[in-house]
Motif scaffolding. Structure first.
Motif, short mmCIF file in Angstrom:
data_model
loop_
_atom_site.label_atom_id
_atom_site.label_comp_id
_atom_site.label_asym_id
_atom_site.label_seq_id
_atom_site.Cartn_x
_atom_site.Cartn_y
_atom_site.Cartn_z
N GLY B 272 -7.28 -1.94 -1.25
CA GLY B 272 -5.89 -2.20 -0.91
C GLY B 272 -5.13 -2.63 -2.14
N ILE B 313 -12.01 4.66 6.09
CA ILE B 313 -11.19 3.49 5.76
C ILE B 313 -9.73 3.88 5.57
N VAL B 316 -8.18 4.99 9.00
CA VAL B 316 -7.89 3.89 9.92
C VAL B 316 -6.78 3.01 9.37
N SER B 317 -6.81 2.78 8.06
CA SER B 317 -5.84 1.86 7.46
C SER B 317 -5.43 2.35 6.08
N PRO B 318 -4.21 2.88 5.97
CA PRO B 318 -3.75 3.36 4.66
C PRO B 318 -3.68 2.23 3.63
N ASP B 319 -3.65 0.99 4.08
CA ASP B 319 -3.61 -0.13 3.15
C ASP B 319 -5.00 -0.64 2.78
N GLY B 323 -5.55 -3.94 4.71
CA GLY B 323 -4.79 -3.51 5.87
C GLY B 323 -5.60 -3.71 7.16
N LEU B 324 -6.93 -3.44 7.09
CA LEU B 324 -7.80 -3.65 8.25
C LEU B 324 -7.75 -5.11 8.68
N TRP B 325 -7.87 -5.98 7.69
CA TRP B 325 -7.79 -7.42 7.94
C TRP B 325 -6.47 -7.75 8.61
N ARG B 327 -4.87 -5.91 10.63
CA ARG B 327 -4.85 -5.50 12.02
C ARG B 327 -5.62 -6.47 12.90
N PRO B 330 -3.32 -10.42 12.40
CA PRO B 330 -2.01 -10.16 11.81
C PRO B 330 -1.34 -11.40 11.21
#
Lengths: 261, 341
Positions: B272, B313, B316-319, B323-325, B327, B330
Motif C-alpha cells: 500500500g 490482494i 480485493v483491495s487496490p490499496d 486497504g485490507l486493514w 476494510r 475502518p
C-alpha cells in the motif's frame, strides 16, 4: 524586497489597481479579446458579465499572465506587468480563482491554505513541520474563518462538498496579502444557501482588496459589485452601475434574452 | 531540529502517547524477534524484508506522496552497492580502493542520492505511465551497461567477497547484529518519512502531486521540489543498497535486473502506498512467498503462486494490505492511516 522593487517601477497613476489599454488576444484567426480598455480603481469591486465565449476568462488569463495578450498593455497599481511571468504578478499581490476548482485533494483544508500562505513567503522550502504558532499557520487559521470553513479545518479536501470546495478556492486566493483578486465564476454550481454565504464572504473582505468577479448569476454579481462591465464577442460593449446595467434594454436583449424584469 | 514541533498535537500528550500504541507494540515485537527467531529467520526473512521494505519505502515516498512511480529504485540501490564494492574491499581483483566503511558508506549513499536526483531530473518532465517507462528504460540500460562494462562494473560476474565491517567489537555480518542494523536503519528511514510527510516539504510534494498547476501559480518551484524528493528517496534506497551488498557479500548485474526492479514495485503495491508502513508489510509478504512458495507448490510453479497472491490482494483491495486493514477495522485504520499520526 519585492515591494520596494515594485515601488521603484511605479509609473503612471497609482490610483488605479488595474489598467488595461487596448488589450487583445487572438488564437489564430479567432479573436478572443479585442481593444479592451478598462480602469479599475484601488479597492473597487467590478463585475464582468457576458455570455459564454464573450472572452471573460481570456481576459483573466491575460491579466494573470497565464497567456500573454497579443496586443495592448496591462498596468497593476501603476506598474506595467504586461510581460511579467505569472508568479511575479502573484508576488505583487494579484490573485485569481479558477472556474473549475484547482485544489489539493489529498491535503486537509488547513494545510492547503497554509501552503498558499507559504507560497508567497520566502520560506517556501523547509524539511520541518510547521509549528502551530508559525506565522503562515496563524494566517491560514484566520483565512479559514474568513471563508467560513473553520468547522472543516482538518477535513480532507477530497471529501468536501462542491460548495465548500468553492469556498476553499477563494481561501487560496486570499493567502499572503492580496491587493486584487480575479474571481472566475465563484458561484458556479452553488445552492441558494451557498450563494448567500458566498455573497457574505465577498462583502466581508477587507475594503482595500479590490476584485473583478465573473458571474452568470446576476443576483450574486449585482450584490457584490459597485460597477459592471458587459462583454460580448471579445469586446466591452457597456459599463455602468448594477442598477443601470439591470435596467438597460440592450443588455436585457443580449444577456437576459429580453425576459428579465 | 526538534521532533517536538508538530501540528494538531495537544500539549498534554507525552511522546509515548504521540507515538501511538501500534508503533510501540510493533517496536517491542521487532526488538524481541531475535529471541524467538533462528538465524535463518533473522536474516533471510527479517533482514531481507527490512532491506526490501526500505527499497519499497523509497518508492512509496516518490509514488505515494509525489505521484511518481519509479522502476529505478533497485538501480539506485545497486549504485551504492557497487560503490561499496569499489571503494572498499572485494576479492575480484579489480578496483577496491580499500577505504574504511565509515568513509565508503557516506560516499556510496551520496552517489546513490545524486544518481537518483539525476534520474528524477530526467523523468520529472514526464507523468504517469511515461515516468514508469522512462525509469524502466534507465533501469534496463544500467543493467546492460553493468553487464558489459568491465572497467568499473566488472561485467556479468560483478564483485564478490564484500564483507560487512566489524567495529565496536561486533561482527555486523552475524545474524543478530545484522538484523538490528537493518532494523535501526529501517526505523530511521520510516520515522524520517513519517515525520517528513507532514513537514512543509512533504505537504508541498503532496500538493504538487494533486495539482502542479495550482502549486506553480502559488509560487512554488515544482520541478525543484520533485527532484529533491528523488534525492531523498535516493538516500533511503542507497542505505538499502549498502545493507544489500553486506547481506549478499556480492553484487552483480543480476542484483539490479528488471526482475528485482519489478519486485520492489510489487512490494510497494501489495503493501500500500498511502502510509510508509505499507512497503514493509508488502516486503514481509513477498519475502515469505519467495522463500516458502517453492516448498508449497514445487520449483516449477512457485512464481505462479506469487503472482496469484499478488492478483488476489490488488483485486480485493487496490490499496494493498493497508486497504485490507481499512476494510476490517475502518475506524482504526482511519486513525492509523492519517498522515503523520
Amino acid at each position: 524586497m519585492t515591494e520596494s522593487f515594485a515601488a521603484n517601477r511605479l509609473q503612471g497613476s497609482g490610483a488605479y489597481a488595474l489598467e488595461l489599454d487596448g488589450v487583445a488576444r487572438h488564437f489564430g484567426a479567432l479573436v478572443a479579446l479585442s481593444g479592451i480598455n478598462m480602469r479599475i480603481a484601488a479597492g473597487e469591486r467590478r463585475a464582468v458579465l457576458g455570455s459564454n465565449g464573450a472572452g471573460k476568462t481570456t481576459l483573466f488569463n491575460a491579466v494573470t499572465g497565464d497567456f500573454l495578450p497579443t496586443a495592448g498593455r496591462i498596468r497593476f497599481f501603476g506598474e506595467d506587468i504586461t510581460d511579467l511571468p505569472p508568479h511575479e504578478r502573484i508576488r505583487r499581490g494579484l490573485r485569481r480563482t479558477y472556474q473549475i476548482s484547482q485544489l489539493f485533494k489529498g491535503l486537509s483544508v488547513l494545510d492547503s491554505i497554509f501552503l498558499a500562505c507559504r507560497g508567497v513567503s520566502r520560506r517556501r522550502f523547509s524539511l520541518l513541520r510547521p509549528a502551530t504558532s508559525d506565522v503562515n499557520m496563524v494566517q491560514a487559521e484566520s483565512i479559514l474563518n474568513a471563508v467560513h470553513l473553520e468547522a472543516y479545518r482538518d477535513t480532507l479536501v477530497a471529501t468536501l462538498s462542491h460548495g465548500q470546495q468553492r469556498q476553499l478556492e477563494i481561501a487560496l486566493a486570499l493567502a499572503g496579502a492580496p491587493r486584487f483578486i480575479l474571481f472566475d465564476e465563484p458561484a458556479a454550481g452553488l445552492s441558494p444557501t451557498e450563494r448567500r454565504d458566498l455573497v457574505a464572504i465577498l462583502n466581508a473582505l477587507p475594503k482595500h482588496i479590490g476584485y473583478i468577479i465573473i458571474e452568470h448569476d446576476l443576483d450574486v454579481a449585482l450584490r457584490v459589485s459597485e460597477y459592471v462591465s458587459m462583454m460580448h464577442n471579445g469586446r466591452l460593449f457597456k459599463e455602468g452601475t448594477p442598477q443601470e446595467i439591470e435596467a438597460d434594454p440592450e443588455v436585457q436583449e443580449i444577456y437576459l434574452g429580453g425576459k428579465h424584469g | 531540529m526538534s521532533l517536538a514541533i508538530t501540528t494538531n498535537v495537544t500539549p498534554q500528550q507525552n511522546w509515548l502517547e504521540r507515538l501511538g500504541a501500534g508503533h510501540i507494540i510493533l517496536a517491542v515485537a521487532l526488538m524481541l524477534y531475535p529471541l524467538v527467531a533462528s538465524d535463518f529467520f533473522l536474516t533471510q526473512i527479517g533482514g531481507y524484508s527490512l532491506i526490501f521494505g526500505m527499497l519499497g519505502l523509497s518508492l512509496m515516498l516518490l509514488a505515494g506522496y509525489g505521484g511518481m512511480v519509479s522502476l529505478a529504485q533497485i538501480t539506485v540501490a545497486g549504485i551504492s552497492a557497487y560503490a561499496i564494492a569499489i571503494l572498499g574491499n572485494n576479492n575480484s581483483n579489480i578496483l577496491g580502493f580499500g577505504w574504511p566503511w565509515w568513509l565508503a558508506v557516506p560516499f556510496a549513499v551520496l552517489a546513490a542520492a545524486l544518481a537518483s536526483a539525476l534520474i528524477g531530473w530526467v523523468s520529472v518532465r514526464t507523468e504517469g505511465i511515461y515516468t514508469i517507462m522512462i525509469t524502466l528504460a534507465i533501469a534496463t540500460a544500467t543493467y546492460y551497461f553493468a553487464q558489459q562494462n568491465y572497467a568499473i562494473f566488472n561485467g556479468h560476474s560483478g564483485y564478490t567477497g564484500i564483507r560487512a565491517p566489524a567495529f565496536w567489537g561486533i561482527g555486523w555480518r552475524d545474524a543478530r547484529p545484522f538484523y538490528y542494523l537493518c532494523l535501526g536503519l529501517a526505523v530511521l528511514s520510516y520515522a524520517a518519512v513519517l515525520y517528513g510527510s507532514r513537514s512543509t516539504f512533504g505537504m508541498t510534494l503532496q500538493a504538487i502531486r494533486d495539482n502542479p498547476r495550482r502549486m506553480r501559480a502559488l509560487g512554488y518551484h515544482v520541478t525543484a521540489h520533485k527532484v529533491f524528493a528523488w534525492l531523498l528517496a535516493g538516500v533511503i534506497a542507497g542505505l538499502a543498497g549498502v545493507l544489500l551488498v553486506w547481506f549478499n557479500g556480492r553484487v552483480s548485474p543480476g542484483t539490479i535486473g528488471v526482475d528485482a526492479a519489478i519486485d520492489v514495485l510489487i512490494i510497494a503495491v501489495i503493501g500500500g502506498l498511502r502510509h510508509p508502513i505499507g512497503p514493509f508489510l508488502g516486503a514481509v509478504v513477498v519475502v515469505l512467498m519467495q522463500t516458502f512458495a517453492i516448498d508449497i507448490v514445487g520449483a516449477e510453479r512457485f512464481n505462479t503462486l506469487i503472482g496469484m497472491v499478488f492478483l488476489v490482494i490488488v483485486f480485493v483491495s487496490p490499496d494493498g494490505i493497508l486497504g485490507l486493514w481499512g476494510r476490517i477495522k475502518p475506524h482504526l485504520a482511519q486513525e492509523s492511516l492519517r498522515p503523520g499520526q
